[in-house]
Design a protein around this motif. Structure first.
Motif, PDB file in Angstrom:
ATOM      1  N   LEU A   1       0.835  -1.191   0.000  1.00 51.92           N
ATOM      2  CA  LEU A   1       0.000   0.000   0.000  1.00 51.92           C
ATOM      3  C   LEU A   1       0.870   1.240   0.000  1.00 51.92           C
ATOM      4  N   THR A   2       0.497   2.211  -0.773  1.00 59.44           N
ATOM      5  CA  THR A   2       1.184   3.493  -0.843  1.00 59.44           C
ATOM      6  C   THR A   2       0.150   4.602  -0.623  1.00 59.44           C
ATOM      7  N   PRO A   3       0.461   5.577   0.262  1.00 63.43           N
ATOM      8  CA  PRO A   3       1.685   5.757   1.031  1.00 63.43           C
ATOM      9  C   PRO A   3       1.619   5.032   2.378  1.00 63.43           C
ATOM     10  N   ARG A   4       2.750   5.002   3.084  1.00 58.20           N
ATOM     11  CA  ARG A   4       2.800   4.537   4.473  1.00 58.20           C
ATOM     12  C   ARG A   4       2.589   5.762   5.368  1.00 58.20           C
ATOM     13  N   ALA A   5       1.349   6.124   5.566  1.00 56.19           N
ATOM     14  CA  ALA A   5       1.041   7.431   6.147  1.00 56.19           C
ATOM     15  C   ALA A   5       0.791   7.399   7.651  1.00 56.19           C
ATOM     16  N   GLY A   6       1.075   6.291   8.300  1.00 60.96           N
ATOM     17  CA  GLY A   6       0.851   6.240   9.737  1.00 60.96           C
ATOM     18  C   GLY A   6       2.008   6.767  10.552  1.00 60.96           C
ATOM     19  N   VAL A   7       3.181   6.844   9.965  1.00 54.49           N
ATOM     20  CA  VAL A   7       4.391   7.176  10.720  1.00 54.49           C
ATOM     21  C   VAL A   7       4.373   8.626  11.183  1.00 54.49           C
ATOM     22  N   ALA A   8       5.116   8.889  12.236  1.00 52.05           N
ATOM     23  CA  ALA A   8       5.188  10.238  12.792  1.00 52.05           C
ATOM     24  C   ALA A   8       5.842  11.190  11.797  1.00 52.05           C
ATOM     25  N   GLY A   9       5.357  12.423  11.774  1.00 56.57           N
ATOM     26  CA  GLY A   9       5.951  13.440  10.931  1.00 56.57           C
ATOM     27  C   GLY A   9       5.607  13.330   9.464  1.00 56.57           C
ATOM     28  N   PHE A  10       4.664  12.465   9.108  1.00 57.73           N
ATOM     29  CA  PHE A  10       4.309  12.314   7.696  1.00 57.73           C
ATOM     30  C   PHE A  10       3.683  13.619   7.187  1.00 57.73           C
ATOM     31  N   ASP A  11       4.060  14.035   5.990  1.00 57.26           N
ATOM     32  CA  ASP A  11       3.597  15.295   5.417  1.00 57.26           C
ATOM     33  C   ASP A  11       2.298  15.052   4.648  1.00 57.26           C
ATOM     34  N   ASP A  12       1.189  15.498   5.224  1.00 62.23           N
ATOM     35  CA  ASP A  12      -0.104  15.340   4.558  1.00 62.23           C
ATOM     36  C   ASP A  12      -0.657  16.681   4.077  1.00 62.23           C
ATOM     37  N   SER A  13       0.219  17.694   3.972  1.00 62.34           N
ATOM     38  CA  SER A  13      -0.248  19.052   3.655  1.00 62.34           C
ATOM     39  C   SER A  13      -0.892  19.147   2.275  1.00 62.34           C
ATOM     40  N   ALA A  14      -0.534  18.232   1.366  1.00 55.32           N
ATOM     41  CA  ALA A  14      -1.104  18.271   0.017  1.00 55.32           C
ATOM     42  C   ALA A  14      -2.385  17.449  -0.106  1.00 55.32           C
ATOM     43  N   TRP A  15      -2.789  16.800   0.959  1.00 57.28           N
ATOM     44  CA  TRP A  15      -3.988  15.970   0.910  1.00 57.28           C
ATOM     45  C   TRP A  15      -5.253  16.842   0.870  1.00 57.28           C
ATOM     46  N   GLU A  16      -6.348  16.213   0.471  1.00 57.10           N
ATOM     47  CA  GLU A  16      -7.637  16.879   0.444  1.00 57.10           C
ATOM     48  C   GLU A  16      -8.108  17.189   1.858  1.00 57.10           C
ATOM     49  N   LYS A  17      -8.496  18.441   2.095  1.00 55.27           N
ATOM     50  CA  LYS A  17      -9.115  18.802   3.369  1.00 55.27           C
ATOM     51  C   LYS A  17     -10.599  18.446   3.290  1.00 55.27           C
ATOM     52  N   ILE A  18     -11.113  17.809   4.351  1.00 54.36           N
ATOM     53  CA  ILE A  18     -12.511  17.423   4.334  1.00 54.36           C
ATOM     54  C   ILE A  18     -13.205  17.989   5.566  1.00 54.36           C
ATOM     55  N   PRO A  19     -14.361  18.633   5.406  1.00 57.08           N
ATOM     56  CA  PRO A  19     -15.091  19.170   6.555  1.00 57.08           C
ATOM     57  C   PRO A  19     -15.503  18.054   7.500  1.00 57.08           C
ATOM     58  N   ALA A  20     -15.522  18.364   8.789  1.00 54.39           N
ATOM     59  CA  ALA A  20     -15.852  17.353   9.791  1.00 54.39           C
ATOM     60  C   ALA A  20     -17.240  16.772   9.583  1.00 54.39           C
ATOM     61  N   ASP A  21     -18.177  17.589   9.064  1.00 55.61           N
ATOM     62  CA  ASP A  21     -19.537  17.088   8.903  1.00 55.61           C
ATOM     63  C   ASP A  21     -19.741  16.304   7.613  1.00 55.61           C
ATOM     64  N   THR A  22     -18.612  15.931   6.938  1.00 52.81           N
ATOM     65  CA  THR A  22     -18.724  15.097   5.733  1.00 52.81           C
ATOM     66  C   THR A  22     -18.045  13.742   5.924  1.00 52.81           C
ATOM     67  N   LEU A  23     -17.785  13.343   7.184  1.00 51.84           N
ATOM     68  CA  LEU A  23     -17.109  12.062   7.402  1.00 51.84           C
ATOM     69  C   LEU A  23     -17.961  10.880   6.957  1.00 51.84           C
ATOM     70  N   GLU A  24     -19.267  11.082   6.858  1.00 51.65           N
ATOM     71  CA  GLU A  24     -20.123  10.008   6.381  1.00 51.65           C
ATOM     72  C   GLU A  24     -20.187   9.948   4.856  1.00 51.65           C
ATOM     73  N   ALA A  25     -19.567  10.891   4.186  1.00 53.29           N
ATOM     74  CA  ALA A  25     -19.492  10.835   2.727  1.00 53.29           C
ATOM     75  C   ALA A  25     -18.619   9.657   2.313  1.00 53.29           C
ATOM     76  N   ARG A  26     -19.029   8.964   1.236  1.00 56.06           N
ATOM     77  CA  ARG A  26     -18.279   7.803   0.775  1.00 56.06           C
ATOM     78  C   ARG A  26     -17.044   8.252  -0.001  1.00 56.06           C
ATOM     79  N   ARG A  27     -15.910   7.600   0.336  1.00 50.71           N
ATOM     80  CA  ARG A  27     -14.638   7.969  -0.273  1.00 50.71           C
ATOM     81  C   ARG A  27     -13.893   6.731  -0.749  1.00 50.71           C
ATOM     82  N   GLY A  28     -12.870   6.931  -1.561  1.00 49.29           N
ATOM     83  CA  GLY A  28     -12.132   5.815  -2.132  1.00 49.29           C
ATOM     84  C   GLY A  28     -12.748   5.385  -3.447  1.00 49.29           C
ATOM     85  N   SER A  29     -12.280   4.272  -3.967  1.00 47.70           N
ATOM     86  CA  SER A  29     -12.681   3.824  -5.316  1.00 47.70           C
ATOM     87  C   SER A  29     -13.661   2.666  -5.304  1.00 47.70           C
ATOM     88  N   GLY A  30     -13.988   2.123  -4.103  1.00 52.17           N
ATOM     89  CA  GLY A  30     -14.921   1.014  -4.028  1.00 52.17           C
ATOM     90  C   GLY A  30     -14.260  -0.324  -4.244  1.00 52.17           C
TER      91      GLY A  30
END
Length: 547
Positions: free
Chosen positions: A87-116
């Motif tokens: 799996l890529t990336p290995r994003a669990g490690v400390a100090g991982f840079d996620d600044s380029a990731w999509e920001k998601i509003p807290a009230d959209t956590l129930e929105a479906r994500r990923g490719s299925g």
């Protein structure tokens, strides 16, 4: 006044159900008792996320092909080259840079994500402990992250994913769309920052659905320190027989009950890794359990821990009993049903350390301890055999204490009719052995040589005439040389010269003990159906094993 007939019928029916229930086997622990939090932060709401400064980010994880190797003779990837997936990336490690990731509003956590279908996704966010949560001061509080992922989740806290066999419902999935609860801190401080990373997987993996990953629930549960205790304070009766007990037992000593619902607890051993946890056997249920000192959770560490034979129904205690650690941190165990002493390697393979003496099968190894030079000592009564002393499968006509060194099994002594618990003095020269025999409830001491051989034992303690149904079971020693003995009437404490210092009694009789926690001043007690602990003034003795 006579009860109505319908009530009488119901009562009779209830009595029958209860009676039948008492006859049925227990297949697991009782459901844990929920404790309502003092404050909850809902991370699915903008207000909740803002309160702790949580900014959610998301990135689908990609399944990629990589070079690898097949398993070699050592069962590690040292064989022929192959191709596999990662799996890529290995994003669990400390100090991982996620600044380029999509920001998601807290009230959209129930929105479906990923490719299925077969797909994975990372959620990352940090929290900062505020000064107050509603009216609750946050300082010193205990904080849990509680979530339900659709469908599975692994939870990293500050770059750490604890890898402990038997873990479930914490950092690892407990089931399909099941509750997971992870301890974040037991001493929260305002301004403290905690990084969290969640890897979600779509499932079931073997029948991938067309839907996607999402979060059904995500909260922070805050508890006042006293309401998130790991154990329940229970009654402790102390019989002081000598002023020397005061150097061992604090004036305000408290006995804590940590877990219950077992058939019979035995053989505890402390593991300092992953925040510290205790392993202990339930030989009647053929299991080893793990109790975590971080969140107080109890889980199955190893099932079928001592026997898998077709005649297992004839055994009262087919499972493992005593447990011990060697110099490399590997677990050694006494297997009752299999009538042997084994070592669980880091790769999960069992190595047989002893199963015969002079060509004859052992009875049922009970307890064990390592000397500092790596020599293993164990007791071998017949208690694990279905018919005990008269079992037709017995091959040894005596019960002994044995030593294992360089693969050779040596007889230490055969003079005890029920050798049971054993422990070394702090200088490793004296071996204490308890005797489970209603007619001779004694502790003897031996001075084994380098190979483990010893002459006749000296009498250290005799509790034969003391009231109580139990004989001598577990034995432990502290760094001052005081000897702790599970005997008739409770837990006895003796000075190094044999003086009786006192006796301790809790709700259940303690059958075996282990020194634990970082300072080794906590005595963990495997007592009948429950697990307990007691803080003492002196640390326990233990061999500094030499590899």
């Amino acid at each position: 006044m006579r009860a109505p007939s319908s009530f009488s019928s119901f009562s009779a029916f209830s009595a029958i159900v209860l009676a039948l229930g008492a006859l049925l086997p227990s297949f697991g622990l009782a459901a844990p008792r929920a404790v309502l939090a003092d404050a909850v932060v809902d991370l699915r709401t903008p207000a909740g996320a803002a309160l702790v400064g949580a900014e959610w980010r998301f990135l689908p994880a990609t399944i990629t092909e990589i070079d690898h190797h097949l398993p070699g003779p050592d069962l590690k990837p040292t064989g022929a080259a192959n191709r596999t997936h990662d799996l890529t990336p290995r994003a669990g490690v400390a100090g991982f840079d996620d600044s380029a990731w999509e920001k998601i509003p807290a009230d959209t956590l129930e929105a479906r994500r990923g490719s299925g279908h077969l797909s994975f996704g990372w959620y990352r966010f940090s929290i900062t402990i505020p000064t107050t949560i509603g009216t609750l001061p946050a300082a010193g509080s205990t904080v849990f992250l509680e979530l339900v992922a659709d469908d599975y989740a692994e939870i990293w806290v500050d770059g750490q994913l604890p890898r402990v066999p038997g873990s479930e419902g914490g950092a690892f999935p407990a089931g399909w769309n099941a509750l997971q609860r992870v301890l974040l801190t037991r001493d929260a401080q305002p301004g403290q920052r905690i990084q969290l990373a969640l890897l979600l997987a779509n499932g079931p993996l073997s029948d991938t659905p067309g839907n996607y990953v999402w979060l059904r629930s995500a909260t922070l549960d805050f508890y006042r320190p006293e309401r998130a205790a790991l154990g329940e304070i229970v009654k402790l009766d102390v019989t002081r027989l000598d002023p020397g007990l005061d150097a061992i037992l604090p004036p305000a000593a408290k006995l804590e009950k940590l877990a219950d619902g077992f058939a019979f607890t035995e053989g505890p051993v402390w593991l300092p890794t992953d925040g510290g946890h205790l392993l202990f056997s339930d030989p009647n249920n053929n299991r080893i359990y793990r109790w975590s000192s971080t969140d107080g959770a109890t889980s199955v560490y190893r099932t079928k821990s001592g026997y898998t034979g077709v005649d297992i129904g004839a055994y009262r205690q087919p499972g493992s009993n005593g447990l011990a650690l060697d110099a490399q941190g590997r677990i050694s165990l006494c297997e009752h049903g299999n009538r042997r002493v084994t070592r669980l390697e880091k790769n999960g393979v069992l190595t047989v350390l002893a199963d015969r003496y002079e060509g004859r099968r052992l009875n049922s190894p009970n307890d064990l301890i390592y000397r500092a030079d790596g020599t293993l000592f164990f007791t071998d009564p017949f208690f694990g055999l279905p018919k005990h002393a008269t079992d037709p499968a017995r091959e040894l006509d005596f019960t002994g204490v044995f030593a294992v060194r360089d693969g050779k099994v040596t007889l230490v002594t055969r003079e005890l009719t029920g050798p049971n618990g054993l422990a070394f003095s702090p200088d490793q020269k004296t071996l204490y052995v308890g005797n489970w025999d209603d007619n001779r409830k004694v502790v003897l001491r031996y001075t084994p040589d380098a190979a483990g051989r010893a002459g006749p034992g000296d009498l250290f303690a005799d509790l034969t005439t003391e009231p109580g149904a139990d004989a001598i079971d577990g034995v432990k020693v502290d760094q001052a040389g005081n000897v702790y003995v599970s005997g008739p009437g409770g837990l006895w404490i003796f000075a190094p010269d044999g003086r009786r210092l006192g006796r301790l009694n809790g709700p259940e009789h303690p059958h075996n003990m282990a020194w634990g926690d970082a300072d080794r001043r906590t005595l963990y007690l495997a007592a009948q159906n429950g697990l307990y602990r007691l803080r003492l003034n002196l640390p326990g003795a233990g061999a500094t094993l030499l590899p």
